[in-house]
Design a protein around this motif. Sequence first.
Motif, PDB file in Angstrom:
ATOM      1  N   ASP A 103     -59.669  30.473   4.033  1.00 44.08           N
ATOM      2  CA  ASP A 103     -58.754  31.375   3.331  1.00 44.08           C
ATOM      3  C   ASP A 103     -58.966  32.810   3.823  1.00 44.08           C
ATOM      4  N   THR A 104     -58.173  33.193   4.817  1.00 41.99           N
ATOM      5  CA  THR A 104     -58.309  34.524   5.386  1.00 41.99           C
ATOM      6  C   THR A 104     -57.965  35.605   4.373  1.00 41.99           C
ATOM      7  N   ASP A 131     -66.104  38.009  12.959  1.00 49.13           N
ATOM      8  CA  ASP A 131     -65.211  38.298  14.076  1.00 49.13           C
ATOM      9  C   ASP A 131     -64.481  39.615  13.822  1.00 49.13           C
ATOM     10  N   HIS A 132     -63.718  40.082  14.840  1.00 48.85           N
ATOM     11  CA  HIS A 132     -63.159  41.427  14.761  1.00 48.85           C
ATOM     12  C   HIS A 132     -62.038  41.534  13.740  1.00 48.85           C
ATOM     13  N   SER A 133     -61.563  40.415  13.212  1.00 44.96           N
ATOM     14  CA  SER A 133     -60.533  40.515  12.168  1.00 44.96           C
ATOM     15  C   SER A 133     -61.077  41.192  10.923  1.00 44.96           C
ATOM     16  N   PHE A 159     -54.562  44.336  20.217  1.00 40.49           N
ATOM     17  CA  PHE A 159     -53.359  45.003  19.737  1.00 40.49           C
ATOM     18  C   PHE A 159     -52.171  44.044  19.656  1.00 40.49           C
ATOM     19  N   VAL A 160     -52.441  42.756  19.492  1.00 43.26           N
ATOM     20  CA  VAL A 160     -51.364  41.784  19.329  1.00 43.26           C
ATOM     21  C   VAL A 160     -50.703  42.013  17.971  1.00 43.26           C
ATOM     22  N   ASP A 161     -49.381  42.035  17.955  1.00 39.87           N
ATOM     23  CA  ASP A 161     -48.672  42.211  16.691  1.00 39.87           C
ATOM     24  C   ASP A 161     -48.655  40.901  15.910  1.00 39.87           C
ATOM     25  N   GLU A 162     -48.053  39.889  16.498  1.00 37.85           N
ATOM     26  CA  GLU A 162     -47.965  38.589  15.832  1.00 37.85           C
ATOM     27  C   GLU A 162     -47.887  37.507  16.884  1.00 37.85           C
ATOM     28  N   HIS A 168     -53.445  38.458  11.302  1.00 37.52           N
ATOM     29  CA  HIS A 168     -54.731  38.943  10.824  1.00 37.52           C
ATOM     30  C   HIS A 168     -55.895  38.194  11.474  1.00 37.52           C
ATOM     31  N   GLY A 169     -55.735  37.866  12.752  1.00 39.16           N
ATOM     32  CA  GLY A 169     -56.817  37.268  13.509  1.00 39.16           C
ATOM     33  C   GLY A 169     -57.589  38.337  14.268  1.00 39.16           C
TER      34      GLY A 169
END
Length: 320
Positions: A103-104, A131-133, A159-162, A168-169
């Motif tokens: 559950d992020t 992790d960096h999230s 810098f990935v949007d989606e 939120h990874g």
Amino acid sequence: MAHGYETGRLDLPFVGFCTFGKSPIATDWDRIDADVAVLGAPFDAGTQWRAGARFGPRAIREASTLFSFGHAGAYDHEDDIVYLPQDGCRMVDIGDADIVHTDTVRSHANIEQGVRKILAAGALPVVLGGDHSINIPCIAAFSGEEPFHLVQIDAHLDFVDERHGVRHGHGNPMRRAAERPWVSGLTQLGIRNVSSTARDGYDDARAMGSDILSVRQIRKLGVEAVVERIPPGRRCYLTIDIDGFDPSIAPGTGTPSHGGFTYYEVLELLDGIARRNPVVGIDLVEVAPDYDHTGGTAILGAQLLMNVIGRVLHHRPRFR
């Protein structure tokens, strides 16, 4: 100068509980009384490759006992400064944010709550990933605070949007940070080679106020010139991905990338920032001890944090 070794317990690094730097435990988050509060964020469900950073906080804490300077602080003969003196550094370890497996949203919310409690106490949050999230909830916790500049040490732009609905990874945190109105700009250092972010992500990052430099570009410019690119006097948040270092000294991470920093390159960059800018928060992420067979990566992370915290506290009075 009295150093206190003649009285009390010697308390060697391998003795006792593994809090960060052997600092006192503070389990009541509503009664934090310290200059620095360390929070573990053992979450790695945002990884795209090798998992295991959920065990990073424990590994960093254990490694940090080697650098527990409880008797007389840490004297640096090059700077002629005693960092982390007992009478000038009140540091506590508040334990870990509760992580709910798979559950992020809830896990990130619990990390954000921990950082908010630290900020409410007027302490410097130092967060151990994970992790960096986990940087996403760390930055979210600063809503309502004064704006700050974000400095990233990393091999990847993040810098990935989606991507397939994932926002939120550990490839998204700098994009999410840039969207926050209280993040006034970004400096992204160490970005190199094949990255998880496509070209349009780099274009977006620069359009949203990011200054991006690779390791080779930084070496050509020199540390002092790089530090001068960061707005002087601006509040800064430091996010340090251990894969910003070369895997020859930091193999214990999920996405290693050759061509990275050496220890002193990063320390000198962060020392320069601490001298010119008030630092308002720090996270160190992506230590994965299962790939760290000598323990060297966790030691690197702990050593860097202890040195950076010492410098941040030492130089903080000039910004008040």
